[in-house]
Design an enzyme around this catalytic site. Structure first.
Site, PDB file in Angstrom:
ATOM      1  CB  CYS A  76      33.919   7.018 -35.942  1.00 25.62           C
ATOM      2  SG  CYS A  76      32.944   6.176 -37.117  1.00 25.62           S
TER       3      CYS A  76
HETATM    4  N1  SAJ Z   1      34.475   2.536 -25.765  1.00 24.18           N
HETATM    5  C1  SAJ Z   1      35.103   2.437 -24.534  1.00 24.18           C
HETATM    6  N2  SAJ Z   1      34.497   2.970 -23.429  1.00 24.18           N
HETATM    7  C2  SAJ Z   1      33.277   3.611 -23.517  1.00 24.18           C
HETATM    8  C3  SAJ Z   1      32.652   3.707 -24.790  1.00 24.18           C
HETATM    9  C4  SAJ Z   1      33.265   3.166 -25.889  1.00 24.18           C
HETATM   10  O1  SAJ Z   1      36.192   1.877 -24.427  1.00 24.18           O
HETATM   11  O2  SAJ Z   1      32.767   4.062 -22.483  1.00 24.18           O
HETATM   12  C5  SAJ Z   1      35.123   1.998 -26.952  1.00 24.18           C
HETATM   13  C6  SAJ Z   1      34.266   0.962 -27.645  1.00 24.18           C
HETATM   14  O3  SAJ Z   1      34.509  -0.308 -27.081  1.00 24.18           O
HETATM   15  C7  SAJ Z   1      34.763   1.058 -29.090  1.00 24.18           C
HETATM   16  C8  SAJ Z   1      35.126   2.529 -29.241  1.00 24.18           C
HETATM   17  O4  SAJ Z   1      35.286   3.028 -27.898  1.00 24.18           O
HETATM   18  O5  SAJ Z   1      35.922   0.275 -29.264  1.00 24.18           O
HETATM   19  C9  SAJ Z   1      34.067   3.333 -30.002  1.00 24.18           C
HETATM   20  O6  SAJ Z   1      32.873   3.121 -29.331  1.00 24.18           O
HETATM   21  P1  SAJ Z   1      31.489   3.854 -29.760  1.00 24.18           P
HETATM   22  O7  SAJ Z   1      30.460   3.432 -28.768  1.00 24.18           O
HETATM   23  O8  SAJ Z   1      31.689   5.298 -29.960  1.00 24.18           O
HETATM   24  O9  SAJ Z   1      31.135   3.112 -31.095  1.00 24.18           O
HETATM   25  P2  SAJ Z   1      31.144   3.466 -32.652  1.00 24.18           P
HETATM   26  O10 SAJ Z   1      32.473   3.988 -33.054  1.00 24.18           O
HETATM   27  O11 SAJ Z   1      30.625   2.266 -33.358  1.00 24.18           O
HETATM   28  O12 SAJ Z   1      30.007   4.538 -32.898  1.00 24.18           O
HETATM   29  C10 SAJ Z   1      30.283   5.846 -32.791  1.00 24.18           C
HETATM   30  C11 SAJ Z   1      28.973   6.449 -32.336  1.00 24.18           C
HETATM   31  N3  SAJ Z   1      28.765   6.027 -30.952  1.00 24.18           N
HETATM   32  C12 SAJ Z   1      27.932   6.604 -30.079  1.00 24.18           C
HETATM   33  O13 SAJ Z   1      27.500   7.725 -30.254  1.00 24.18           O
HETATM   34  C13 SAJ Z   1      27.525   5.801 -28.876  1.00 24.18           C
HETATM   35  C14 SAJ Z   1      29.096   7.864 -32.567  1.00 24.18           C
HETATM   36  O14 SAJ Z   1      30.218   8.336 -31.855  1.00 24.18           O
HETATM   37  C15 SAJ Z   1      29.154   8.129 -34.046  1.00 24.18           C
HETATM   38  O15 SAJ Z   1      27.825   8.363 -34.488  1.00 24.18           O
HETATM   39  C16 SAJ Z   1      29.730   6.983 -34.835  1.00 24.18           C
HETATM   40  O16 SAJ Z   1      30.708   6.360 -34.081  1.00 24.18           O
HETATM   41  C17 SAJ Z   1      30.292   7.530 -36.131  1.00 24.18           C
HETATM   42  O17 SAJ Z   1      30.060   6.887 -37.122  1.00 24.18           O
HETATM   43  O18 SAJ Z   1      30.897   8.600 -36.100  1.00 24.18           O
END
Ligand code: SAJ
Length: 438
Positions: A274
């Protein structure tokens, strides 16, 4: 139509169809069936349909026993036969919306799902797209496919809307049932009736907006917000390394501010299905209006550069600490999942890190307790089955690209010559002389 549907919702006589039984569709189908609505899952993959009908779960966020019981009670079944759509009153489309190799939206799964549904769409039905996509998809793409394929009129014969999925894989607190849901239908009646259907299932707020485009755009905003803020801290991580300031310490200090700041942390890049992808759906659509979303582009450049940057840091560690070249050095990469404590490696930056390390001549092994092997650009990479002191001692450098809770951090930090930690995985380790943080 409106009164009839409202009554069927209240009587729980609505038959639910969920198209796409992945990490979004399967949990949604289970919640609908648990709420007392007979549910039919539709998927093009025979394997998924077979597993569901055998009561076998394959999505970590779904409770195995719940799925099994719902199937045994006849509340939930799956099929590849889209003609069964004729028996369904509420259809949620939960299929992937990936990017192609040129970071262009690939809307083909949504399109083919709508085309599979259309010929079997019956009157007095609700259709909701849940897949994250560019604003305009529901009204400009789905509506004509459904009307032309069914001969029915949107608004008169069926209701159509958009309601973004909000699934955070691995999140122990927020699941499908207790996460607020946004709903935007074509017409007020559509929004009202579709929202009522979600309220009958979810235990969370259902928030109504004036159109599918507003709902499509708000979802893109949610994920672009994350993408850009991660890009910000990744860029600052590169600068802080030059300034010999720990950005991790800076972020932890900033988050003491009780309002107006959310902590994001740097990493080896952006993973998942996403956050790295969704903003490009908006950027692509914006060009139709002669507009370029410069911030999204800038963030993408920074995030996409992180794997290369991490390899540069590994090379520098080898050179300065061991007077070794990356070429020929032994490197152990720990954690290939795209985030902590899950088994999903889609778009994981660790895969890029490993690919680049190999390209530079390093002898790379990986270990991830959640992932034994993975396929990347047609090549299968086999991980180590386990790691121990001997294996760690043999390495010239150990790289953490995920901070899984079941790593033996004490053992690794005690035996590794050098560690490059891109996730602050070793934050609880006191002796830090062999540890370097991203
Ligand atoms: N990441 C970082 N630094 C951060 C946070 C995340 O590098 O501070 C990286 C993570 O390691 C990962 C990527 O970003 O590789 C995405 O992380 P994520 O926590 O957004 O995880 P997703 O993609 O599994 O889930 C997200 C949901 N996350 C949260 O709201 C915390 C949300 O954005 C959506 O509901 C979901 O994708 C979706 O399906 O759209």
């Amino acid at each position: 139509m409106k009164e009839e549907l409202i009554q069927k919702i209240e009587q729980k006589e609505i038959v639910v169809g969920v198209v796409g039984l992945g990490y979004v569709g399967l949990p949604l189908a289970v919640e609908k069936a648990k709420a007392g609505f007979k549910t039919i899952g539709f998927d093009v993959q025979e394997e998924k349909v077979k597993l569901v009908n055998e009561g076998k779960n394959y999505i970590a966020d779904v409770v195995d026993e719940e799925l099994k019981e719902l199937v045994e009670k006849g509340m939930f079944k799956a099929t590849t036969d889209f003609s069964k759509i004729k028996d369904v009153d509420f259809i949620a489309i939960c299929v992937p919306t990936p990017l192609d190799n040129h970071q262009q939206p690939d809307i083909s799964y949504v399109e083919s799902s709508a085309k599979s549904i259309a010929p079997h769409l019956s009157k007095n039905t609700m259709v909701v797209l849940e897949s994250t996509t560019y604003p305009g998809t529901t009204e400009e793409l789905i509506k004509p496919i459904l009307e032309n394929g069914s001969g029915l009129k949107c608004g008169d014969d069926f209701y159509l809307g958009f309601s973004p999925e909000r699934v955070d894989p691995g999140n122990k607190q927020y699941k499908t049932k207790n996460t607020p849901k946004v709903v935007g239908g074509i017409g007020k009646d559509a929004t009202e009736v579709i929202a009522k259907m979600y309220r009958a299932v979810l235990g969370a707020e259902v928030y109504e907006v004036s159109s599918p485009a507003v709902a499509e755009m708000e979802k893109i905003l949610e994920n672009t917000y994350r993408n850009i803020n991660i890009g910000l801290v990744n860029e600052l991580a590169i600068l802080c390394d030059k300034m010999k300031i720990s950005l991790w310490e800076v972020v932890d200090a900033a988050k003491t501010k009780p309002y107006g700041f959310q902590a994001f942390y740097p990493g080896p890049g952006l993973g998942g299905h996403c956050i790295p992808l969704d903003p490009y759906y908006l950027d692509w659509k914006a060009r139709e209006y002669g507009f370029h979303t410069s911030l999204i582009q800038a963030s993408g450049i920074i995030n996409d550069k992180m794997p290369e940057y991490c390899v540069e840091r590994v090379s520098r560690i080898l050179s300065l600490r061991s007077k070794k070249a990356l070429n020929g050095s032994k490197v152990l990469v720990l954690g290939v999942a795209y985030k902590n404590d899950i088994d999903d490696y889609r778009e994981s930056p660790a895969l890029r890190v490993i690919e680049i390390l190999k390209r530079e001549g390093a002898q790379v092994e990986f270990y991830d307790p959640w992932i034994e092997k993975y396929k990347y650009k047609g090549i299968t990479y086999e991980g180590l089955e386990k790691i121990d002191e001997k294996i760690v001692k043999e390495q010239d450098v150990v790289v953490f690209t995920a901070a899984h809770s079941n790593f033996d951090y004490e053992m690794i930090s005690k035996n590794a010559k050098a560690i490059f930690d891109t996730r602050n995985a070793l934050k609880n380790i006191k002796n830090r002389e062999n540890i370097e943080l991203l």
